[in-house]
Design a protein around this motif. Structure first.
Motif, PDB file in Angstrom:
ATOM      1  N   LEU A 112       0.973  -1.198  -0.028  1.00 18.84           N
ATOM      2  CA  LEU A 112      -0.039  -0.127  -0.167  1.00 18.84           C
ATOM      3  C   LEU A 112       0.744   1.380  -0.113  1.00 18.84           C
ATOM      4  O   LEU A 112       0.578   2.198   0.684  1.00 18.84           O
ATOM      5  CB  LEU A 112      -0.997   0.037   1.124  1.00 18.84           C
ATOM      6  N   CYS A 113       2.127   1.166  -0.671  1.00 20.32           N
ATOM      7  CA  CYS A 113       2.891   2.342  -0.873  1.00 20.32           C
ATOM      8  C   CYS A 113       2.243   3.921  -1.647  1.00 20.32           C
ATOM      9  O   CYS A 113       2.464   4.826  -1.530  1.00 20.32           O
ATOM     10  CB  CYS A 113       3.966   1.905  -1.461  1.00 20.32           C
ATOM     11  N   GLY A 114       1.361   3.158  -2.416  1.00 16.05           N
ATOM     12  CA  GLY A 114       0.786   3.994  -3.535  1.00 16.05           C
ATOM     13  C   GLY A 114       1.396   4.555  -4.665  1.00 16.05           C
ATOM     14  O   GLY A 114       1.105   5.568  -5.323  1.00 16.05           O
ATOM     15  N   GLU A 115       2.577   3.958  -4.923  1.00 18.10           N
ATOM     16  CA  GLU A 115       3.267   4.391  -6.042  1.00 18.10           C
ATOM     17  C   GLU A 115       2.580   4.251  -7.162  1.00 18.10           C
ATOM     18  O   GLU A 115       2.623   5.084  -8.167  1.00 18.10           O
ATOM     19  CB  GLU A 115       4.619   3.507  -6.050  1.00 18.10           C
ATOM     20  N   CYS A 116       1.930   3.092  -7.491  1.00 15.25           N
ATOM     21  CA  CYS A 116       1.038   3.130  -8.567  1.00 15.25           C
ATOM     22  C   CYS A 116      -0.075   3.953  -8.516  1.00 15.25           C
ATOM     23  O   CYS A 116      -0.707   4.388  -9.770  1.00 15.25           O
ATOM     24  CB  CYS A 116       0.338   1.601  -8.550  1.00 15.25           C
TER      25      CYS A 116
END
Ligand code: SF4
Ligand code: SF4
Ligand code: SF4
Length: 244
Positions: free
Chosen positions: A222-226
């Motif tokens: 869930l790092c949110g890079e995408c």
């Protein structure tokens, strides 16, 4: 500062504080303490990570873990994808042996009868004398060798003893289907540019996840890079129930 810069800053700060915190994540101290019937700080930290994963999945891994921070820096040196699939199973094997060892030793000690959060960290900080730096450098060396040899966040994929707690927590929340943090995607807007897959620090085929309409992946941190890389805003964070 955008969201990803902020996230990476948090990870780097956490990594630089690792000499202070490392023993609270120790897979060894929990074993030694259990053999004396003591619940150590690391046992309580792992329990907290499990509980947090029931609501926010592996957000810890993507945003705060010091070891994740170390490996994020190493992505600049070796940005190749780490192999997933059955290779990811290695950590579960390590974890299973480790958990059975803890349970066996605790049972042999007559059960856990004492909680000592500062077991082996009586001075609160972990590295309180030069000799303890040896432990720190051994851990950093293992993470560096894995990242350099096998690619992005290889330590997270193959050896992390903390990840299974959070994966189990996520499986439970998925079964119970109550609202929690997850990714959502609107696959109809996807142009298959694959920028999301290239950006993923966990080497996931995010493009395929979007195409298949299945954003749940036990390795997603869930790092949110995408989310922040997608030019079409296809992927978003969502606090909702249900599994795709
Ligand atoms: S998988 Fe383990 S080492 Fe990697 S970020 Fe998560 S807790 Fe840290
Ligand atoms: S799928 Fe997205 S949120 Fe999950 S690890 Fe990959 S880039 Fe991060
Ligand atoms: S970055 Fe967005 S548009 Fe490109 S493949 Fe991924 S989801 Fe589709």
């Amino acid at each position: 500062m955008n969201r990803q810069e902020f996230r990476k800053m948090l990870l780097i700060i956490s990594f630089f504080m690792f000499p202070l915190t490392i023993f609270y994540f120790s897979p060894y101290i929990i074993v030694e303490a259990a053999s004396k019937g003591i619940a150590s700080g690391s046992m309580l930290v792992f329990a907290l990570l499990f509980l947090s994963s029931l609501v926010v999945g592996r957000l810890w891994c993507g945003w705060l873990c010091p070891s994740g921070g170390c490996q994020s820096i190493l992505i600049q040196v070796n940005g190749k994808d780490a192999k997933g699939g059955r290779h990811d199973l290695i950590k579960y094997l390590i974890w299973t042996v480790w958990i059975f060892t803890i349970v066996f030793l605790a049972a042999s000690a007559g059960g856990l009868h004492t909680i000592n959060f500062f077991y082996h960290t009586e001075n609160v900080i972990s590295i309180d004398n030069p000799m303890k730096f040896i432990v720190y450098y051994v851990v950093i060396t293992i993470l560096a060798v894995l990242s350099l040899a096998f690619g992005k966040r290889a330590g997270c994929h193959y050896i992390c003893w903390m990840a299974p707690f959070m994966v189990i927590g996520r499986k439970i929340r998925n079964m119970l289907k109550y609202p929690s943090l997850r990714l959502r995607a609107n696959k109809d807007d996807c142009i298959n540019c694959r920028k999301c897959s290239r950006a993923c620090p966990m080497s996931l085929d995010v493009n395929a996840m979007v195409s298949n309409g299945k954003m749940e992946n036990s390795e997603c941190i869930l790092c949110g890079e995408c989310v922040d890389t997608c030019p079409k805003d296809v992927i978003s964070y969502s606090f909702s129930s249900g599994v795709e």
